[in-house]
Design an enzyme around this catalytic site. Structure first.
Site, short mmCIF file in Angstrom:
data_model
loop_
_atom_site.label_atom_id
_atom_site.label_comp_id
_atom_site.label_asym_id
_atom_site.label_seq_id
_atom_site.Cartn_x
_atom_site.Cartn_y
_atom_site.Cartn_z
N ARG A 1 61.10 4.23 3.43
CA ARG A 1 61.14 3.41 2.02
C ARG A 1 62.82 3.97 1.69
NH1 ARG A 1 60.60 -0.96 -0.18
NH2 ARG A 1 60.15 -0.79 -2.72
N GLU B 1 24.49 11.67 2.87
CA GLU B 1 23.96 12.67 3.19
C GLU B 1 23.90 14.12 2.43
OE1 GLU B 1 22.77 12.71 6.84
OE2 GLU B 1 24.12 10.74 6.93
N THR C 1 21.34 2.76 6.60
CA THR C 1 22.30 1.82 7.42
C THR C 1 21.53 1.52 9.36
OG1 THR C 1 23.41 2.80 6.26
CG2 THR C 1 24.40 2.26 8.10
#
Length: 381
Positions: free
Chosen positions: A274, A370, A167
């Site tokens: 909701r 990791e 990365t």
């Protein structure tokens, strides 16, 4: 946040509050203007946020104060990591990059010359840096899997081989690369090197994955590294690698908890509003139990992560075991919590109107990165 056994210090609670307010007032409004899968802010916006972060002492929180960082303890780093992850790109770009990107802690083990040439500019100028361990042969067991080789030739080493899943490699100013200088399978046969810039013989290949922020394969073909850019002595690479990995798992774990806590809050807010079959979702036992299980599991994961940080800061206990426990518990818990949040929201949960589906994808990687959960369980066993 307090517990029945102990609580954060007043200083850490203030840092926690400061980061939370900064995220709500500065980071989220800036991120809300971006596409769903964006992983970086426009340069001018990022500069503005980074300047504000510097002003309030939240710059490169893992780096030593004497070199321009905030110098937080591991527990402080965990507190910041959890809050900084509470944004859409927070799983991999905490606070959208507002707090800077710390150089790998291994650089502070180098010579004073290396610290001045690489570490200090990395902090003060926000330079981009990568850390290259994994290879196609594996990443969870670097002592045996590393096959990239560095051959000493006079006052330099010649590096050959490839690294996978790296990365931040694209556009990086420098990186720390681990290569074999001794026998295959020998822990004492690995050495760490600082690779400056994009030298001749180094090439990158993007590896598309389920997150928007792709890692890279780096190939080294007769790349020359001056001996003064060897990090530590020859054969010390595995110990340097372990320090970075073991300590890094703690803020890594805390970040996943932050993402999951944010997802749970979205689900709670939705459940309160909701209505289905004439009652609110929040009044249905099935939903209540999903929320309750999520909150209980997150509290447990957080305490295990804080305990690992506490062990490190006090120099007590087995940090390797504690950080493995924290990493597995936090990443697996976070995945379940986000999954439940999506279930509570139904179709809206998998839409791009909310960050949940992105977090779901990115947290899936966290159980592998990791060190996969299975390897950490082997550490415990």
């Amino acid at each position: 946040m307090s517990t029945d056994s102990w609580e954060l210090s007043e200083e850490l609670r203030q840092i926690q509050d400061t980061v939370g307010r900064f995220m709500a007032a500065e980071v989220k409004p800036a991120e809300d203007r971006l596409p769903h899968d964006a992983y970086e802010l426009p340069a001018d916006v990022l500069d503005r946020l980074q300047n504000k972060a510097r002003e309030i002492g939240l710059w490169c929180v893992r780096s030593p104060v004497e070199y321009g960082g905030a110098g937080l303890s591991l527990l402080g780093q965990a507190v910041v990591a959890e809050e900084a992850a509470k944004c859409r790109m927070g799983a991999y770009v905490p606070a959208c990059g507002a707090f800077g990107a710390d150089p790998p802690n291994a650089i502070w083990l180098g010579t004073q010359d290396q610290i001045e040439r690489y570490g200090v500019p990395g902090v003060r100028q926000g330079k981009k840096i990568y850390f290259a361990i994994s290879e196609a042969s594996g990443g969870a067991d670097p002592a045996r899997s590393i096959r990239a080789r560095a051959q000493r030739q006079g006052d330099r080493y010649v590096l050959n081989g490839s690294k996978m899943w790296i990365t931040g490699a694209k556009g990086a100013d420098w990186g720390i690369v681990f290569a074999r200088t001794g026998e295959q399978g020998d822990r004492g046969g690995i050495t760490a090197f600082i690779v400056n810039g994009n030298p001749a013989g180094m090439s990158l290949k993007e590896i598309p994955v389920i997150r928007s922020y792709s890692p890279y394969e780096i190939t080294f073909k007769d790349v020359e590294v001056p001996i003064e850019d060897r990090l530590g002595e020859e054969g010390q690479g595995f110990a340097i690698c372990e320090k970075w990995l073991i300590e890094g798992r703690i803020p890594y774990a805390a970040g996943t908890i932050g993402v999951a806590q944010a997802a749970l809050q979205i689900a709670i807010d939705w459940a309160k509003e909701r209505e289905t079959f004439r009652t609110r979702l929040a009044d249905k036992q099935a939903i209540q139990w999903m929320v309750a299980d999520s909150e209980m599991e997150l509290r447990a994961a957080r305490l295990l992560t804080w305990q690992a940080a506490w062990i490190a800061d006090l120099g007590r206990g087995d940090l390797k075991v504690a950080s493995s426990i924290a990493k597995v518990t936090a990443t697996e818990t976070a995945g379940r919590v986000v999954d439940r949040a999506i279930q509570i929201l139904g179709g809206l949960g998998v839409s791009r109107e909310l960050p949940l589906e992105r977090w779901y994808r990115e947290l899936r990687i966290k159980r592998i990165g990791e060190g996969p959960s299975e390897v950490h369980r082997m550490v415990l066993a």
